[in-house]
Design a protein around this motif. Structure first.
Motif, short mmCIF file in Angstrom:
data_model
loop_
_atom_site.label_atom_id
_atom_site.label_comp_id
_atom_site.label_asym_id
_atom_site.label_seq_id
_atom_site.Cartn_x
_atom_site.Cartn_y
_atom_site.Cartn_z
N LEU A 69 -9.18 47.55 29.56
CA LEU A 69 -9.04 46.39 30.44
C LEU A 69 -7.69 45.70 30.28
CD1 LEU A 69 -12.46 44.52 30.07
CD2 LEU A 69 -11.52 45.44 32.20
N ASN A 70 -7.09 45.87 29.12
CA ASN A 70 -5.88 45.13 28.79
C ASN A 70 -4.65 45.80 29.40
OD1 ASN A 70 -3.64 43.96 27.50
ND2 ASN A 70 -4.79 43.56 25.63
N GLU A 71 -4.02 45.11 30.35
CA GLU A 71 -2.84 45.66 31.03
C GLU A 71 -1.72 45.98 30.05
OE1 GLU A 71 0.34 44.39 34.57
OE2 GLU A 71 -1.26 43.01 33.94
N ALA A 72 -1.50 45.09 29.07
CA ALA A 72 -0.44 45.31 28.09
C ALA A 72 -0.73 46.55 27.25
CB ALA A 72 -0.27 44.09 27.19
N ALA A 73 -1.98 46.73 26.85
CA ALA A 73 -2.35 47.90 26.05
C ALA A 73 -2.09 49.19 26.80
CB ALA A 73 -3.81 47.80 25.63
N ILE A 74 -2.43 49.22 28.08
CA ILE A 74 -2.22 50.43 28.87
C ILE A 74 -0.73 50.72 29.05
CG2 ILE A 74 -2.45 51.38 31.20
CD1 ILE A 74 -4.94 51.69 29.46
N GLU A 75 0.08 49.68 29.19
CA GLU A 75 1.53 49.88 29.27
C GLU A 75 2.05 50.48 27.97
OE1 GLU A 75 5.38 50.26 30.27
OE2 GLU A 75 3.67 49.90 31.64
N TYR A 76 1.58 49.98 26.84
CA TYR A 76 1.99 50.55 25.56
C TYR A 76 1.45 51.96 25.38
CZ TYR A 76 4.11 46.28 23.73
OH TYR A 76 4.93 45.19 23.51
N LEU A 77 0.25 52.23 25.87
CA LEU A 77 -0.30 53.59 25.80
C LEU A 77 0.62 54.56 26.53
CD1 LEU A 77 -2.35 55.78 25.27
CD2 LEU A 77 -3.81 54.81 27.05
N ARG A 78 1.09 54.17 27.70
CA ARG A 78 2.00 55.06 28.45
C ARG A 78 3.31 55.26 27.68
NH1 ARG A 78 0.12 51.84 33.44
NH2 ARG A 78 -1.52 53.19 34.30
N ARG A 79 3.83 54.18 27.13
CA ARG A 79 5.07 54.29 26.34
C ARG A 79 4.87 55.18 25.12
NH1 ARG A 79 7.49 48.23 25.47
NH2 ARG A 79 6.89 47.33 27.47
N ASN A 80 3.71 55.04 24.47
CA ASN A 80 3.44 55.81 23.27
C ASN A 80 3.24 57.29 23.58
OD1 ASN A 80 3.70 53.61 21.55
ND2 ASN A 80 1.57 53.01 21.83
N ALA A 81 2.69 57.57 24.74
CA ALA A 81 2.57 58.97 25.15
C ALA A 81 3.96 59.59 25.28
CB ALA A 81 1.81 59.08 26.47
N GLU A 82 4.89 58.86 25.88
CA GLU A 82 6.27 59.35 26.00
C GLU A 82 6.94 59.43 24.64
OE1 GLU A 82 8.39 56.96 28.77
OE2 GLU A 82 7.06 57.41 30.46
N ARG A 83 6.75 58.40 23.81
CA ARG A 83 7.39 58.36 22.49
C ARG A 83 6.97 59.56 21.64
NH1 ARG A 83 9.51 54.48 18.93
NH2 ARG A 83 9.37 52.87 20.55
N ASN A 84 5.72 59.99 21.80
CA ASN A 84 5.20 61.10 20.99
C ASN A 84 5.25 62.44 21.71
OD1 ASN A 84 3.88 59.89 18.34
ND2 ASN A 84 3.50 58.44 20.01
N GLY A 85 5.84 62.46 22.91
CA GLY A 85 6.04 63.71 23.62
C GLY A 85 4.79 64.34 24.19
N VAL A 86 3.79 63.51 24.55
CA VAL A 86 2.54 64.06 25.09
C VAL A 86 2.19 63.46 26.44
CG1 VAL A 86 1.57 64.67 22.84
CG2 VAL A 86 1.19 62.37 23.75
N GLU A 87 3.18 62.92 27.16
CA GLU A 87 2.90 62.25 28.42
C GLU A 87 2.28 63.18 29.46
OE1 GLU A 87 7.37 63.21 28.49
OE2 GLU A 87 5.81 62.67 27.04
N ASP A 88 2.54 64.50 29.32
CA ASP A 88 1.97 65.44 30.28
C ASP A 88 0.49 65.70 30.04
OD1 ASP A 88 2.63 66.70 27.87
OD2 ASP A 88 2.83 68.66 28.81
N ARG A 89 -0.04 65.27 28.89
CA ARG A 89 -1.45 65.48 28.57
C ARG A 89 -2.24 64.19 28.48
NH1 ARG A 89 0.93 69.21 25.16
NH2 ARG A 89 0.54 67.99 23.27
N VAL A 90 -1.62 63.05 28.83
CA VAL A 90 -2.28 61.75 28.71
C VAL A 90 -2.36 61.07 30.07
CG1 VAL A 90 -2.06 59.41 27.78
CG2 VAL A 90 -1.65 61.38 26.29
N THR A 91 -3.55 60.59 30.40
CA THR A 91 -3.77 59.76 31.58
C THR A 91 -4.22 58.39 31.10
OG1 THR A 91 -4.42 61.67 32.92
CG2 THR A 91 -5.05 59.49 33.73
N ALA A 92 -3.48 57.34 31.46
CA ALA A 92 -3.79 55.97 31.06
C ALA A 92 -4.28 55.19 32.27
CB ALA A 92 -2.56 55.30 30.46
N ILE A 93 -5.46 54.56 32.15
CA ILE A 93 -6.09 53.87 33.27
C ILE A 93 -6.42 52.44 32.87
CG2 ILE A 93 -8.03 53.86 34.88
CD1 ILE A 93 -8.32 56.89 34.36
N GLU A 94 -5.89 51.48 33.61
CA GLU A 94 -6.23 50.09 33.37
C GLU A 94 -7.48 49.72 34.16
OE1 GLU A 94 -4.72 45.62 34.59
OE2 GLU A 94 -3.32 47.30 34.81
N GLY A 95 -8.44 49.10 33.48
CA GLY A 95 -9.63 48.65 34.18
C GLY A 95 -10.89 48.80 33.35
#
Length: 328
Positions: A205-231
């Protein structure tokens, strides 16, 4: 004192030390030693052994002489947690809190901010208020078991105390799994699951958490395997009958989301269900709730009843690892 150390040949020592330093994995307060042509670098307990290019051994490492620690300045050993370069204390007395904050900042520990807990975890976004006693930011990068998590404790929930539990769960993940975290936060379950080769979905539900989740996927090189959904996970569409593994780390109210978990579960799915219950029966209520939601559509097998930690007097934070197999 016996501590984990990375052992590599001496000629690889500086390269390894630099990599470990970049990962914030070198243990404070211990000397690096060279013995019989090998170098021993003391490291944090949370270091992921699979991320080590060398042997991980336990040995008596000498305490580093000359390093100034908070207890040297205070005359007592203060209680605090480290989250990246933030030190977290929990003191009711303002004078004592400020004294500890000054010592933490003046010590040789890599600390840039000291905060004191100012409220319990509150609201549906599960955040708390902090008194910033030293430093200028509540944002940091926390590292555990080979993963790096950018976060701001003023806007998201994150508990470094659960690192071992997160590792216990995510090391069960197999490549190709479909992994669904219903309350994902900044991704401490999602990111390591994706690093192990899972297709991972995280909802929060937390918009800030989802933004950090997306950043962390990129930081750890797994953005192609991570889907982040706010809600609200109960409103997410497109994942019915999808998941091979589900994490439900919302221990005060996970039972309210069990119907959704059953909808998300594939034919053979493991659910990691977190709960807080009285120590006289810490697992019974959760197991009963899972069976009520899943049976008879699924055969329910409790694979692990795991005691995570004490939560409050006579209350336990526990996890049930439950396999759901669709009934034929």
């Amino acid at each position: 004192m016996t501590v984990p150390c990375v052992r590599v040949p001496r000629e690889r020592g500086e390269e390894t030390r630099q990599r470990l330093a970049e990962a914030d994995a070198i243990a404070d307060g211990y000397e690096i030693e060279v013995v019989d042509g090998d170098i021993y670098i003391p490291v944090e307990e949370s270091l992921d052994p699979t991320a080590v290019d060398g042997d991980l051994v336990y040995r008596d490492a000498p305490v580093r002489e000359g390093q100034m620690l908070p207890k040297d300045l205070l005359g007592f050993d203060p209680s605090y947690e480290r989250l990246g370069k933030i030190a977290i204390i929990d003191e009711d007395d303002d004078e004592r809190a400020n004294e500890i904050a000054d010592a933490l900042m003046d010590s040789d520990l890599p600390i840039e901010t000291v905060v004191n807990r100012a409220s319990p975890i509150e609201g549906e976004l599960r955040v708390r208020n902090w008194d910033v006693l030293a430093g200028e930011t509540t944002e940091t990068v926390h590292r555990e078991y080979g993963c790096a998590f950018e976060l701001d404790i003023a806007h998201v929930f994150f508990s470094p105390r659960l690192a071992t539990e997160r590792h216990r769960v995510t090391e069960q993940v197999e490549s190709g799994e479909r992994f669904f975290d219903m309350f994902a936060g900044v991704g401490p379950f999602v990111i390591p699951a994706a690093k192990r080769g899972a297709d991972a979905v995280g909802v929060d539900l937390n918009e800030a958490a989802i933004e950090y989740l997306r950043r962390n996927a990129e930081r750890n090189g797994v953005e192609d395997r991570v889907t982040a959904i706010e809600g609200d996970v109960r409103a997410v569409e497109g994942y019915d009958d999808w998941a091979d593994r589900i994490v439900m780390n919302l221990p005060h109210s996970a039972d309210e989301f069990l119907d959704t978990a059953v909808e998300l579960a594939g034919d053979d799915c493991v659910v990691h269900y977190y709960d807080i219950q009285h120590d006289t029966d810490p697992f019974g209520p959760g197991e009963a709730a899972i069976r009520a939601a899943a049976e008879p559509a699924y055969e329910v097998t409790v694979e692990t009843r795991h005691d995570v930690r004490s939560y409050a007097p006579h209350e336990r934070n526990v996890c049930l690892d439950v396999r759901l197999r669709r009934s034929r």
